[in-house]
Write an enzyme that holds these catalytic residues in place. Structure first.
Site, short mmCIF file in Angstrom:
data_model
loop_
_atom_site.label_atom_id
_atom_site.label_comp_id
_atom_site.label_asym_id
_atom_site.label_seq_id
_atom_site.Cartn_x
_atom_site.Cartn_y
_atom_site.Cartn_z
N HIS A 1 38.35 70.13 51.08
CA HIS A 1 38.34 70.83 49.79
C HIS A 1 37.25 71.88 49.80
O HIS A 1 36.17 71.65 50.36
CB HIS A 1 38.09 69.83 48.65
CG HIS A 1 38.52 70.33 47.31
ND1 HIS A 1 37.74 71.18 46.56
CD2 HIS A 1 39.66 70.14 46.62
CE1 HIS A 1 38.38 71.47 45.44
NE2 HIS A 1 39.55 70.86 45.44
N ASP A 35 45.51 65.87 46.56
CA ASP A 35 46.91 65.90 47.00
C ASP A 35 47.28 64.75 47.92
O ASP A 35 48.46 64.48 48.14
CB ASP A 35 47.19 67.23 47.72
CG ASP A 35 47.09 68.40 46.76
OD1 ASP A 35 47.34 68.19 45.56
OD2 ASP A 35 46.73 69.51 47.20
N1 COA Z 1 42.18 69.38 58.69
C1 COA Z 1 41.48 69.76 59.76
N2 COA Z 1 40.45 70.63 59.72
C2 COA Z 1 40.14 71.14 58.52
C3 COA Z 1 40.82 70.80 57.37
C4 COA Z 1 41.89 69.88 57.47
N3 COA Z 1 42.57 69.51 56.41
N4 COA Z 1 40.29 71.46 56.32
C5 COA Z 1 39.30 72.21 56.80
N5 COA Z 1 39.21 72.02 58.14
C6 COA Z 1 38.24 72.62 59.04
C7 COA Z 1 38.65 74.05 59.41
O1 COA Z 1 39.47 74.08 60.55
C8 COA Z 1 37.30 74.67 59.64
O2 COA Z 1 36.83 74.25 60.89
P1 COA Z 1 36.09 75.29 61.86
O3 COA Z 1 35.00 75.93 61.03
O4 COA Z 1 35.63 74.44 62.97
O5 COA Z 1 37.15 76.29 62.24
C9 COA Z 1 36.40 73.98 58.61
O6 COA Z 1 37.01 72.72 58.35
C10 COA Z 1 36.27 74.74 57.32
O7 COA Z 1 37.56 75.15 56.89
P2 COA Z 1 37.78 76.29 55.83
O8 COA Z 1 39.23 76.68 55.84
O9 COA Z 1 36.77 77.36 55.99
O10 COA Z 1 37.39 75.55 54.53
P3 COA Z 1 37.90 75.88 53.09
O11 COA Z 1 36.85 75.49 52.18
O12 COA Z 1 38.41 77.27 52.97
O13 COA Z 1 39.16 74.91 53.04
C11 COA Z 1 41.04 73.88 52.23
C12 COA Z 1 39.59 74.22 51.95
C13 COA Z 1 41.54 72.97 51.12
C14 COA Z 1 41.88 75.15 52.25
C15 COA Z 1 41.15 73.15 53.59
O14 COA Z 1 40.34 72.00 53.62
C16 COA Z 1 42.59 72.82 53.97
O15 COA Z 1 43.29 73.67 54.50
N6 COA Z 1 43.04 71.56 53.70
C17 COA Z 1 44.41 71.19 53.98
C18 COA Z 1 45.31 71.70 52.88
C19 COA Z 1 45.10 70.96 51.60
O16 COA Z 1 45.01 69.73 51.56
N7 COA Z 1 45.07 71.71 50.50
C20 COA Z 1 44.93 71.16 49.16
C21 COA Z 1 43.58 71.44 48.61
S1 COA Z 1 43.31 70.59 47.09
#
Ligand code: COA
Length: 402
Positions: A261, A318
């Protein structure tokens, strides 16, 4: 002097103020108007949360009873929206259908000289009521069944389940969905809410703002995640395959849906209630989705802590939504629509808040395209062969790094 700080995801950027909800990600706390989500999840129903968000206070008994009746009464859809739903191909994606149907609600309403429709709290309640009716109506129409109107004696969550099946839900089913609606109703400036506020900031009406919010919720990084969780649970098949599945996902550079998140760096506070409700429902319907979800969460915690020890990636809202909604009999391609049935309350409250002290939201971007150059006459232009050049040019990059 324009800012030179570029922050594409707006992380840590404060773009406004709200009295509606507060997300304290580091300590895993969520409050609606000062009430802790844990207290709300255990003690109040969705209608009380809607009243709290729209009016700033929980309703008294008589207000709550009136609200139950009025939401059910306001849930009926205009004939023109039903006609649109009937005309949509049955294999259309449910979120596309919801987006179209929400947008169509304003067609039958009077507009002012700018084209806008009344967008006060009196418009927000029917919008909350009708969103659930649309989702349930489409669920039936795509199965070749006629839509069912809401029943005046049922509360909002029970009505949604009734409008899908034509049968009154069990108390356990009603409570599970009602808890889900309470937990999902608002979440500060998340992407869809921010989209709604951007639209409202142009003085566009509530229907425009909520249509944009529905569109924004569709993406897998936001409201589309629960169906992704369901895909994973289906693919795992057996709990002891969860760890291997997660390792394989990461090896392919993929993400585990329902994990991580932007704000929460510990387990999402809403997950514990969804976990508990999903567990109880699973016992009622004798399903394995909950068991698979528990195995997947354990596997994700283990593998992600090994693979990314400096990231704090735990179950988000979720994650347990997937087994919960699946055990309520909902198909996975409707999960995001059910999310919208709750979040429409938060979107509407944020739109009303935006109107109450509006300023047009209009950020800046740092230009990184080509420097100014002469226009090529038509005869001298090289063909682009359909190749879009949307990357930063090296010339612009060089000039912007100084
Ligand atoms: N599975 C695996 N790795 C994950 C991950 C996941 N669900 N979520 C984040 N990461 C990793 C990324 O690959 C990244 O790693 P890196 O820096 O080594 O490349 C790091 O964690 C940070 O990710 P980032 O996308 O910058 O974080 P964010 O704050 O933008 O991401 C989300 C938030 C929710 C978009 C992300 O956690 C995600 O894509 N989750 C899965 C989708 C989901 O459940 N969405 C609903 C949100 S309520």
């Amino acid at each position: 002097m324009p800012s030179t700080v570029v922050n594409p995801g707006l992380e840590g950027v404060v773009v406004g103020e709200t009295v509606l909800s507060n997300v304290e990600g580091q300590i895993g706390r969520l409050t609606y108007r000062g009430y802790d989500i844990h207290d709300l999840a255990s003690n109040v129903g969705f209608e009380e949360v809607v009243h709290l968000l729209f009016y700033g206070a929980l309703p008294a008994q008589a207000e709550l009873e009136a609200l139950h009746r009025s939401l059910a009464a306001q849930g009926a859809l205009p004939e023109s929206t039903l006609a649109i739903l009937r005309a949509i191909p049955r294999d259309a994606w449910p979120m596309d259908v919801l987006r179209t149907a929400i947008s169509s609600l304003s067609h039958v309403l009077p507009n002012d000289p700018t084209g806008a429709h009344a967008s006060g709290v009196d418009a927000a309640f029917p919008l909350v009521a009708k969103t659930s009716t649309i989702v349930a109506a489409w669920d039936r129409l795509r199965r070749g069944l006629d839509p069912i109107a809401p029943r005046p004696d049922l509360k909002h969550a029970a009505n949604f389940l009734y409008m899908r099946t034509g049968e009154e839900p069990t108390p356990e089913q009603e409570r599970a969905l009602d808890t889900y609606f309470v937990l999902l109703a608002d979440h500060s400036f998340n992407a869809s809410t921010f989209a709604a506020r951007v639209v409202a900031s142009t003085n566009a009406d509530l229907y425009c703002a909520v249509t944009a919010a529905v569109a924004t919720l569709t993406g897998q990084l936001h409201g589309g995640a629960p169906s992704g969780v369901m895909d994973t649970l289906e693919a795992i098949v057996e709990p002891d395959r969860a760890e291997g599945y997660v390792r394989d996902l990461l090896a392919r550079g993929k993400r585990v849906m329902g994990i991580g998140h932007r704000e929460y760096k510990i387990r999402d506070p809403r997950a514990q209630h969804l976990d508990a409700e999903a567990k109880e429902l699973a016992q009622q319907v004798d399903s394995r989705w909950y068991e698979l979800a528990v195995a997947l969460e354990q596997a994700s915690n283990k593998v992600l802590q090994e693979a990314k020890p400096d990231r704090k990636l735990y179950a988000n809202v979720d994650f347990y939504t997937a087994p919960l909604l699946a055990d309520l009999g909902l198909p996975k391609d409707e999960f995001t629509c059910v999310f919208a049935c709750s979040r429409v309350a938060g979107w509407s409250a944020h739109v009303l808040e935006q109107y109450s002290h509006n300023r047009l939201i209009r950020p800046q971007a740092t230009y990184v395209g080509p420097q100014i150059h002469a226009l090529e006459p038509l005869a001298q232009r090289a063909a682009s062969n359909g190749q879009a050049t949307l990357r930063r040019s090296s010339r612009a990059r060089d000039s912007s790094s100084g």
